[in-house]
Design an enzyme around this catalytic site. Structure first.
Site, PDB file in Angstrom:
ATOM      1  N   CYS A  93       7.190   4.282  78.494  1.00 58.77           N
ATOM      2  CA  CYS A  93       5.801   4.564  78.156  1.00 58.77           C
ATOM      3  C   CYS A  93       4.950   4.111  79.343  1.00 58.77           C
ATOM      4  O   CYS A  93       4.984   2.933  79.719  1.00 58.77           O
ATOM      5  CB  CYS A  93       5.439   3.778  76.902  1.00 58.77           C
ATOM      6  SG  CYS A  93       3.701   3.905  76.444  1.00 58.77           S
ATOM      7  N   CYS A 109       2.880  10.537  81.773  1.00 58.78           N
ATOM      8  CA  CYS A 109       2.954  10.112  80.366  1.00 58.78           C
ATOM      9  C   CYS A 109       4.227  10.738  79.841  1.00 58.78           C
ATOM     10  O   CYS A 109       4.478  11.936  80.072  1.00 58.78           O
ATOM     11  CB  CYS A 109       1.741  10.617  79.582  1.00 58.78           C
ATOM     12  SG  CYS A 109       1.922  10.402  77.801  1.00 58.78           S
ATOM     13  N   ASP A 163       8.728   3.340  73.180  1.00 57.24           N
ATOM     14  CA  ASP A 163       7.521   4.147  73.450  1.00 57.24           C
ATOM     15  C   ASP A 163       6.607   4.051  72.238  1.00 57.24           C
ATOM     16  O   ASP A 163       7.029   3.658  71.147  1.00 57.24           O
ATOM     17  CB  ASP A 163       7.894   5.612  73.704  1.00 57.24           C
ATOM     18  CG  ASP A 163       6.667   6.465  74.009  1.00 57.24           C
ATOM     19  OD1 ASP A 163       5.845   6.054  74.852  1.00 57.24           O
ATOM     20  OD2 ASP A 163       6.507   7.544  73.402  1.00 57.24           O
ATOM     21  N   SER A 164       5.346   4.445  72.440  1.00 56.76           N
ATOM     22  CA  SER A 164       4.410   4.460  71.320  1.00 56.76           C
ATOM     23  C   SER A 164       4.842   5.473  70.256  1.00 56.76           C
ATOM     24  O   SER A 164       4.443   5.355  69.105  1.00 56.76           O
ATOM     25  CB  SER A 164       3.011   4.826  71.823  1.00 56.76           C
ATOM     26  OG  SER A 164       3.042   6.115  72.402  1.00 56.76           O
ATOM     27  N   GLU A 181       2.343  14.416  69.048  1.00 61.20           N
ATOM     28  CA  GLU A 181       2.754  13.586  67.896  1.00 61.20           C
ATOM     29  C   GLU A 181       2.627  14.371  66.579  1.00 61.20           C
ATOM     30  O   GLU A 181       3.393  14.173  65.656  1.00 61.20           O
ATOM     31  CB  GLU A 181       1.910  12.308  67.823  1.00 61.20           C
ATOM     32  CG  GLU A 181       2.276  11.253  68.866  1.00 61.20           C
ATOM     33  CD  GLU A 181       3.607  10.553  68.590  1.00 61.20           C
ATOM     34  OE1 GLU A 181       3.844  10.111  67.457  1.00 61.20           O
ATOM     35  OE2 GLU A 181       4.420  10.448  69.537  1.00 61.20           O
ATOM     36  N   HIS A 212       5.166  11.689  77.074  1.00 58.30           N
ATOM     37  CA  HIS A 212       5.024  12.795  76.124  1.00 58.30           C
ATOM     38  C   HIS A 212       4.883  14.151  76.835  1.00 58.30           C
ATOM     39  O   HIS A 212       5.229  15.181  76.280  1.00 58.30           O
ATOM     40  CB  HIS A 212       3.771  12.606  75.260  1.00 58.30           C
ATOM     41  CG  HIS A 212       3.908  11.604  74.152  1.00 58.30           C
ATOM     42  ND1 HIS A 212       4.026  10.259  74.379  1.00 58.30           N
ATOM     43  CD2 HIS A 212       3.910  11.758  72.796  1.00 58.30           C
ATOM     44  CE1 HIS A 212       4.099   9.623  73.208  1.00 58.30           C
ATOM     45  NE2 HIS A 212       4.026  10.507  72.237  1.00 58.30           N
TER      46      HIS A 212
HETATM   47  N1  DGL Z   1       4.037   8.209  76.063  1.00 53.51           N
HETATM   48  C1  DGL Z   1       3.163   7.190  76.454  1.00 53.51           C
HETATM   49  C2  DGL Z   1       2.895   7.182  77.924  1.00 53.51           C
HETATM   50  O1  DGL Z   1       3.814   7.468  78.680  1.00 53.51           O
HETATM   51  C3  DGL Z   1       1.986   6.834  75.588  1.00 53.51           C
HETATM   52  C4  DGL Z   1       1.184   7.867  74.974  1.00 53.51           C
HETATM   53  C5  DGL Z   1       0.185   7.304  73.980  1.00 53.51           C
HETATM   54  O2  DGL Z   1       0.625   6.677  73.005  1.00 53.51           O
HETATM   55  O3  DGL Z   1      -1.016   7.504  74.180  1.00 53.51           O
HETATM   56  O4  DGL Z   1       1.838   6.853  78.372  1.00 53.51           O
END
Ligand code: DGL
Length: 286
Positions: free
Chosen positions: A69, A197, A6-7, A163, A199
């Site tokens: 992600c 997402c 993931d990012s 984050e 997150h």
């Molecule tokens: N968690 C990621 C997603 O599912 C990326 C979030 C990001 O880095 O903007 O899209």
């Protein structure tokens, strides 16, 4: 080993249910925290960063990598699968298809109003819209696409709040309310909201509370988080691909890598996970 990418921290909401469901395997988690968020970046940049991460995980011995992600799944998965890997030796899987499958899993033939909360990158890729329409047409060939109502809302402030660790503070409420209100204004009949997402499950409590306040006595849409869906889909994938399953080592270990400072990842990640961890920092060389 199975690689999970993931990012940043978001993929941990996928890794946890995967490890609960499939505890026997070894996992290598990579968070590109130094370059997060991905969601506001261009197609080319997201593709390059994701490919670099995937190749790194392959070099470490992963034969299978999960893009935990949505942004990377939306912007980079298809190109990587088609042009950058040899499927005889390596596989990369994303999170969008299994999530959409779960939306229609009950096979109920009825009018649907789906809301998608995601990063700007995922929204602009239209990946969910395309996949929802595709699966709807396959499952319900007699029901016109006019019965499927899809609304999307980008939430560019949510990943930075998560984050940075600010997502639990009351200041975050403003942005939760702002994006949810925008989504529900597009379609007040939304019955299902996808947290598209990885997150966003961290904000699930705030989202739930905001929906309750906003909707009052009206029915609350079902909130779909992806963790268990992706875990179940991976379990199924490994059963269907014994040749890949056989190459996944099985000591129940999990290693955490980040492109940011290791101690920062170690302390922030512990909020997401049930047991303490020790992260290591890695550097990518382009
Ligand atoms: N968690 C990621 C997603 O599912 C990326 C979030 C990001 O880095 O903007 O899209």
């Amino acid at each position: 080993m199975i690689g999970v990418f993931d990012s940043g921290y978001g993929g941990l909401t996928i890794l946890e249910p995967i490890r609960r469901t499939l505890p026997q395997y070894d996992y290598l988690y990579l968070g590109d925290n130094a370059r997060a968020p991905y969601g506001t970046r261009s197609f080319q940049v997201i593709y390059e960063y994701t490919l670099q991460a995937v190749n790194y995980l392959f070099e470490q011995g992963c034969r299978l990598v999960i893009l935990a992600c949505n942004t990377a799944s939306a912007k980079a998965l298809r190109t990587i699968q088609m042009h950058d890997i040899n499927p005889d030796t390596h596989r990369v899987l994303g999170v969008i298809r299994p999530t959409v499958e779960s939306v229609f899993a009950d096979n109920q033939l009825q009018e649907r109003h789906i809301g998608i909360l995601a990063t700007q990158g995922t929204v602009s890729s239209q990946s969910y819209v395309i996949e929802l329409k595709k699966q709807w047409s396959q499952r319900f060939p007699t029901l016109s696409l006019d019965h499927l109502h899809i609304s999307q809302q980008a939430c560019p402030m949510w990943v930075p709040l998560i984050e940075s660790g600010e997502y639990k503070e009351t200041g975050a409420d403003y942005f939760v309310n702002k994006y949810l209100t925008s989504l529900l204004e597009q379609d007040p009949l939304i019955d299902t909201i996808l947290l598209a997402c990885t997150h966003y499950p961290l904000l699930q409590k705030k989202i739930q509370d905001t929906l309750l306040t906003y909707l009052g006595k009206r029915p609350i849409p079902t909130l779909i988080a992806q963790g268990q869906i992706v875990a179940d889909s991976l379990k199924d994938y490994l059963l269907r691909h014994p040749e890949i399953e056989a190459d996944c080592t099985k000591s129940g270990r999990c290693t955490f890598l980040t492109t940011e400072q290791a101690d920062k990842f170690t302390s922030s990640a512990s909020v997401f996970l049930t047991a303490p961890i020790e992260a290591q920092q890695v550097e990518f060389h382009a």
